[in-house]
Scaffold this motif. Structure first.
Motif, PDB file in Angstrom:
ATOM      1  N   TRP A   1       0.821  -1.220   0.000  1.00  0.00           N
ATOM      2  CA  TRP A   1       0.000   0.000   0.000  1.00  0.00           C
ATOM      3  C   TRP A   1       0.851   1.265   0.000  1.00  0.00           C
ATOM      4  O   TRP A   1       0.380   2.330  -0.387  1.00  0.00           O
ATOM      5  N   LYS A   2       2.129   1.163   0.423  1.00  0.00           N
ATOM      6  CA  LYS A   2       2.977   2.350   0.447  1.00  0.00           C
ATOM      7  C   LYS A   2       3.261   2.902  -0.948  1.00  0.00           C
ATOM      8  O   LYS A   2       3.628   4.064  -1.096  1.00  0.00           O
TER       9      LYS A   2
ATOM     10  N   TRP B   1       1.215   3.671  -3.011  1.00  0.00           N
ATOM     11  CA  TRP B   1       0.186   4.674  -3.330  1.00  0.00           C
ATOM     12  C   TRP B   1       0.115   5.770  -2.265  1.00  0.00           C
ATOM     13  O   TRP B   1      -0.797   6.571  -2.272  1.00  0.00           O
ATOM     14  N   GLN B   2       1.106   5.786  -1.362  1.00  0.00           N
ATOM     15  CA  GLN B   2       1.161   6.822  -0.341  1.00  0.00           C
ATOM     16  C   GLN B   2       2.322   7.768  -0.629  1.00  0.00           C
ATOM     17  O   GLN B   2       3.406   7.326  -1.018  1.00  0.00           O
ATOM     18  N   ASN B   3       2.096   9.056  -0.454  1.00  0.00           N
ATOM     19  CA  ASN B   3       3.141  10.048  -0.663  1.00  0.00           C
ATOM     20  C   ASN B   3       3.407  10.811   0.616  1.00  0.00           C
ATOM     21  O   ASN B   3       2.488  11.104   1.388  1.00  0.00           O
ATOM     22  N   SER B   4       4.664  11.112   0.837  1.00  0.00           N
ATOM     23  CA  SER B   4       5.068  11.926   1.981  1.00  0.00           C
ATOM     24  C   SER B   4       6.053  12.976   1.480  1.00  0.00           C
ATOM     25  O   SER B   4       7.143  12.638   1.005  1.00  0.00           O
TER      26      SER B   4
END
Length: 199
Positions: A49-50, A52-55
């Motif tokens: 899932w990471k 599709w995650q942005n930081s």
């Protein structure tokens, strides 16, 4: 008596058939539990899932606070030296699409910082910023080379996008290193890397 005997035989047959069905049911339940545990562990390990995650992390260029020297405030005095870029390079994509600029910066107090500017890569599990002595190669041939030789980790990647600073320990000899990689420590693969050239 004949009928009673026949009924008893049928009941015994039914009981015999029920036993294997119960055993198969318990076995199936354990298989499902084991499969669920394996799937859960795999998902935790890979953390897909990471992707599709942005930081985004936007840090200013580091500076050092130094006391002004004698006469430094006089009109016409030379300005205090600022941060100097001693080497830099452009990130290329490896296992994931990656872009941005890498700079090795020397601060007025002599400390060094690795700076990532305009970084854009994928997020992932256990990403690190490494200085290495490995050559930067295009394509999949360059994905796995960075842990073959000398390397030093500057810490976990703060975010997969933005401008970020990573302190370089004083004991690190920059002459020993020629590249930087965004390294996935969990799967031993480079997300992206840059060859360093003297500025």
């Amino acid at each position: 008596m004949t009928r009673t005997g026949t009924g008893t035989g049928a009941g015994a047959a039914t009981g015999t058939a029920t036993g294997p069905r119960r055993r198969r049911g318990r076995l199936l339940a354990w298989v499902l539990i084991a499969a669920t545990l394996v799937l859960g562990a795999g998902l935790y390990w890979a953390q897909p899932w990471k992707l599709w995650q942005n930081s985004t992390v936007n840090e200013a260029l580091p500076t050092t606070s130094t006391a002004p020297g004698p006469g430094s405030s006089r009109p016409g005095a030379a300005p205090a030296p600022g941060p100097q870029t001693v080497a830099q390079g452009s990130l290329i994509s490896h296992e994931h699409s990656t872009s941005g600029t890498v700079k090795l910066i020397k601060l007025p107090d002599g400390s060094r910082t690795l700076r990532l500017e305009n970084l854009d890569t994928s997020s992932g599990p256990d990403l690190r910023v490494w200085l290495t002595d490995a050559p930067v190669k295009e394509g999949s041939d360059g994905w796995f080379v960075f842990d073959d030789g000398k390397h030093v980790s500057l810490g976990k990647l703060k975010g997969n996008k933005g401008d970020q600073n990573y302190e370089i320990p004083a004991e690190v000899n920059l002459a020993d290193y020629s590249s930087v990689t965004i390294w996935c420590d969990r799967f031993n693969v480079s997300f992206g890397a840059a060859a360093l050239q003297a500025a």
